[in-house]
Scaffold this active site. Structure first.
Site, PDB file in Angstrom:
ATOM      1  N   ASN A  62      53.691  61.125  13.250  1.00  0.00           N
ATOM      2  CA  ASN A  62      54.223  60.079  12.376  1.00  0.00           C
ATOM      3  C   ASN A  62      53.303  58.854  12.469  1.00  0.00           C
ATOM      4  OD1 ASN A  62      55.653  57.630  11.701  1.00  0.00           O
ATOM      5  ND2 ASN A  62      57.528  58.824  11.634  1.00  0.00           N
ATOM      6  N   HIS A 110      53.703  53.581  12.390  1.00  0.00           N
ATOM      7  CA  HIS A 110      53.364  52.400  13.188  1.00  0.00           C
ATOM      8  C   HIS A 110      51.982  51.835  12.866  1.00  0.00           C
ATOM      9  CE1 HIS A 110      56.974  52.344  15.294  1.00  0.00           C
ATOM     10  NE2 HIS A 110      56.653  52.963  16.396  1.00  0.00           N
ATOM     11  N   ARG A 153      49.925  41.708   9.156  1.00  0.00           N
ATOM     12  CA  ARG A 153      48.969  40.726   8.647  1.00  0.00           C
ATOM     13  C   ARG A 153      48.766  40.832   7.136  1.00  0.00           C
ATOM     14  NH1 ARG A 153      45.577  38.432  12.836  1.00  0.00           N
ATOM     15  NH2 ARG A 153      44.231  37.739  11.171  1.00  0.00           N
ATOM     16  N   HIS A 170      57.689  57.691   6.851  1.00  0.00           N
ATOM     17  CA  HIS A 170      59.023  57.293   6.386  1.00  0.00           C
ATOM     18  C   HIS A 170      58.819  56.172   5.373  1.00  0.00           C
ATOM     19  CE1 HIS A 170      63.358  55.894   7.645  1.00  0.00           C
ATOM     20  NE2 HIS A 170      63.220  56.005   6.339  1.00  0.00           N
ATOM     21  N   ARG A 213      60.406  53.565   3.587  1.00  0.00           N
ATOM     22  CA  ARG A 213      61.706  52.886   3.680  1.00  0.00           C
ATOM     23  C   ARG A 213      61.969  52.085   2.417  1.00  0.00           C
ATOM     24  NH1 ARG A 213      63.668  52.654   9.310  1.00  0.00           N
ATOM     25  NH2 ARG A 213      65.298  51.337   8.462  1.00  0.00           N
ATOM     26  N   ARG A 228      58.830  48.284   4.715  1.00  0.00           N
ATOM     27  CA  ARG A 228      58.357  47.455   5.816  1.00  0.00           C
ATOM     28  C   ARG A 228      57.070  47.987   6.446  1.00  0.00           C
ATOM     29  NH1 ARG A 228      62.823  48.630  10.475  1.00  0.00           N
ATOM     30  NH2 ARG A 228      64.218  48.022   8.822  1.00  0.00           N
ATOM     31  N   HIS A 229      56.810  49.288   6.309  1.00  0.00           N
ATOM     32  CA  HIS A 229      55.534  49.791   6.836  1.00  0.00           C
ATOM     33  C   HIS A 229      54.792  50.635   5.799  1.00  0.00           C
ATOM     34  CE1 HIS A 229      58.314  52.956   7.998  1.00  0.00           C
ATOM     35  NE2 HIS A 229      58.722  52.345   9.093  1.00  0.00           N
ATOM     36  N   GLU A 255      59.922  61.381   5.285  1.00  0.00           N
ATOM     37  CA  GLU A 255      61.273  60.998   5.724  1.00  0.00           C
ATOM     38  C   GLU A 255      61.801  59.985   4.731  1.00  0.00           C
ATOM     39  OE1 GLU A 255      61.334  59.302   9.589  1.00  0.00           O
ATOM     40  OE2 GLU A 255      60.427  61.039  10.527  1.00  0.00           O
ATOM     41  N   THR A 261      64.524  51.041  14.003  1.00  0.00           N
ATOM     42  CA  THR A 261      64.034  52.366  13.623  1.00  0.00           C
ATOM     43  C   THR A 261      65.271  53.194  13.325  1.00  0.00           C
ATOM     44  OG1 THR A 261      62.731  54.291  14.345  1.00  0.00           O
ATOM     45  CG2 THR A 261      63.952  53.120  16.054  1.00  0.00           C
ATOM     46  N   THR A 262      65.079  54.452  12.910  1.00  0.00           N
ATOM     47  CA  THR A 262      66.238  55.261  12.555  1.00  0.00           C
ATOM     48  C   THR A 262      67.162  55.394  13.768  1.00  0.00           C
ATOM     49  OG1 THR A 262      64.726  56.487  11.159  1.00  0.00           O
ATOM     50  CG2 THR A 262      66.909  57.426  11.468  1.00  0.00           C
ATOM     51  N   GLU A 268      66.297  68.724  12.059  1.00  0.00           N
ATOM     52  CA  GLU A 268      65.511  68.022  13.082  1.00  0.00           C
ATOM     53  C   GLU A 268      66.517  67.398  14.034  1.00  0.00           C
ATOM     54  OE1 GLU A 268      62.398  65.245  11.881  1.00  0.00           O
ATOM     55  OE2 GLU A 268      62.608  64.216  13.816  1.00  0.00           O
ATOM     56  N   HIS A 294      62.185  61.842  17.863  1.00  0.00           N
ATOM     57  CA  HIS A 294      62.656  60.494  18.170  1.00  0.00           C
ATOM     58  C   HIS A 294      62.579  60.251  19.669  1.00  0.00           C
ATOM     59  CE1 HIS A 294      64.333  56.641  17.304  1.00  0.00           C
ATOM     60  NE2 HIS A 294      64.298  56.948  16.026  1.00  0.00           N
ATOM     61  N   GLY A 295      61.682  59.351  20.042  1.00  0.00           N
ATOM     62  CA  GLY A 295      61.547  58.983  21.444  1.00  0.00           C
ATOM     63  C   GLY A 295      60.834  60.032  22.293  1.00  0.00           C
ATOM     64  N   GLY A 332      55.892  59.802  16.839  1.00  0.00           N
ATOM     65  CA  GLY A 332      55.201  58.634  16.312  1.00  0.00           C
ATOM     66  C   GLY A 332      54.830  57.648  17.395  1.00  0.00           C
ATOM     67  N   HIS A 333      55.839  56.912  17.863  1.00  0.00           N
ATOM     68  CA  HIS A 333      55.602  55.763  18.738  1.00  0.00           C
ATOM     69  C   HIS A 333      54.703  56.061  19.939  1.00  0.00           C
ATOM     70  CE1 HIS A 333      56.561  51.820  20.401  1.00  0.00           C
ATOM     71  NE2 HIS A 333      56.518  52.436  21.564  1.00  0.00           N
TER      72      HIS A 333
HETATM   73  N1  PXP Z   1      61.893  61.838  13.486  1.00  0.00           N
HETATM   74  C1  PXP Z   1      62.582  60.980  12.694  1.00  0.00           C
HETATM   75  C2  PXP Z   1      63.574  61.531  11.737  1.00  0.00           C
HETATM   76  C3  PXP Z   1      62.347  59.590  12.775  1.00  0.00           C
HETATM   77  O1  PXP Z   1      63.040  58.746  11.983  1.00  0.00           O
HETATM   78  C4  PXP Z   1      61.371  59.114  13.672  1.00  0.00           C
HETATM   79  C5  PXP Z   1      61.085  57.644  13.747  1.00  0.00           C
HETATM   80  O2  PXP Z   1      60.463  57.239  12.584  1.00  0.00           O
HETATM   81  C6  PXP Z   1      60.670  60.047  14.457  1.00  0.00           C
HETATM   82  C7  PXP Z   1      60.968  61.398  14.364  1.00  0.00           C
HETATM   83  C8  PXP Z   1      59.601  59.622  15.412  1.00  0.00           C
HETATM   84  O3  PXP Z   1      60.154  58.892  16.453  1.00  0.00           O
HETATM   85  P1  PXP Z   1      59.208  58.162  17.502  1.00  0.00           P
HETATM   86  O4  PXP Z   1      58.443  57.122  16.740  1.00  0.00           O
HETATM   87  O5  PXP Z   1      60.148  57.594  18.492  1.00  0.00           O
HETATM   88  O6  PXP Z   1      58.294  59.221  18.052  1.00  0.00           O
END
Ligand code: PXP
Length: 244
Positions: free
Chosen positions: A7, A10, A18, A43, A45, A49-50, A70, A100-101, A151, A191-192, A213-214
């Site tokens: 993802n 970010h 900026r 994603h 949105r 925002r991104h 997404e 975030t979601t 997912e 996620h995470g 992603g993160h």
């Molecule tokens: N899956 C979904 C559905 C999400 O909304 C996100 C966050 O955008 C992620 C995965 C990725 O999560 P993370 O950035 O914590 O890895």
């Protein structure tokens, strides 16, 4: 072996901070593919925002692996998806004020509506994933509405503060993955997910893909920092040698 979908939201977050042109999530996606990513996730949105519409259009043209969009279940997003035709749409809940979601989609509450949306996306040749909490009732509802993929939300597991809680959440995910597979659904997780908890999650054989992603973007900034500074130091020290 499970696939990795990266993802790049970010990267766009940093650019938008900026209102600049760089860093470009499209460039990051190309590098992620070079690094071995099996897919790219963004994603789009409602508040932009991104990721911007331009990013999605370019990614559709440049991503060579698999593009997963997404999005919220809004008319606007459905119309964008049917025009751009990503390989997969992942339907997620979306609240403007969230960082975030947060939490999975409540499929049980909106089965009729989701069935209609999934049918429109399928008619456009788009695979559909639902981002849900690892709850059996939600998995069964996802199967009823015709989703191809679930997912599983790994956020609660990732944020567990004690080993016992981590183990408990892991078991919930493991049982959910098994139940989803038994219903014929493809199983993804996200996620995470980070460089530590992936060692747990990779032990769940039903999980076919991780969406991350993160943790990856955070590490990319750090592992790239030294070289980025070296490049600038070199330019300051040797301006004449660089053709000026
Ligand atoms: N899956 C979904 C559905 C999400 O909304 C996100 C966050 O955008 C992620 C995965 C990725 O999560 P993370 O950035 O914590 O890895």
């Amino acid at each position: 072996m499970a696939r990795l979908a990266v993802n790049v939201d970010h990267v766009a977050t940093l650019r938008q901070a900026r209102r600049a042109k760089n860093p470009d999530p499209v460039a990051a996606a190309i590098l992620a593919e070079l690094g071995g990513a099996n897919g790219i996730v963004v994603h789009l949105r409602e508040d932009r925002r991104h990721i911007q519409d331009r990013d999605l259009e370019l990614l559709r043209k440049t991503v060579k692996t698999h593009l997963n969009l997404e999005m919220a279940t809004t008319e606007e997003m459905i119309s964008i998806a049917t025009r751009i035709k990503p390989d997969r749409v992942t339907l997620v809940p979306e609240r403007r004020e969230e960082l975030t979601t947060e939490g999975g989609l409540n499929v049980l509450d909106q089965e009729g509506r989701l069935q209609d949306i999934i049918s429109v996306l399928h008619k456009n040749g788009i695979e559909v994933s639902l981002f849900i909490d690892p709850a059996i009732s939600q998995i069964q509802a996802a199967s009823r509405v015709g989703a191809d993929v679930v997912e599983l939300h790994t956020g609660i597991f990732a944020e567990a503060e004690t080993k016992e809680e981590r183990r408990r959440q892991f078991e919930i995910l493991r049982n959910a993955a098994k139940a989803a597979r038994e219903l014929g659904l493809h199983v993804h997780a996200g996620h995470g997910v980070d460089y530590e908890n992936i060692l747990w999650l990779r032990e769940i054989p039903e999980i076919e893909e991780f969406s991350i992603g993160h943790a990856i973007i955070a590490r990319a900034i750090l592992v790239g920092m030294e070289k980025a500074v070296r490049d600038m130091v070199e330019l300051i020290r040797n301006p004449l040698e660089r053709g000026k």
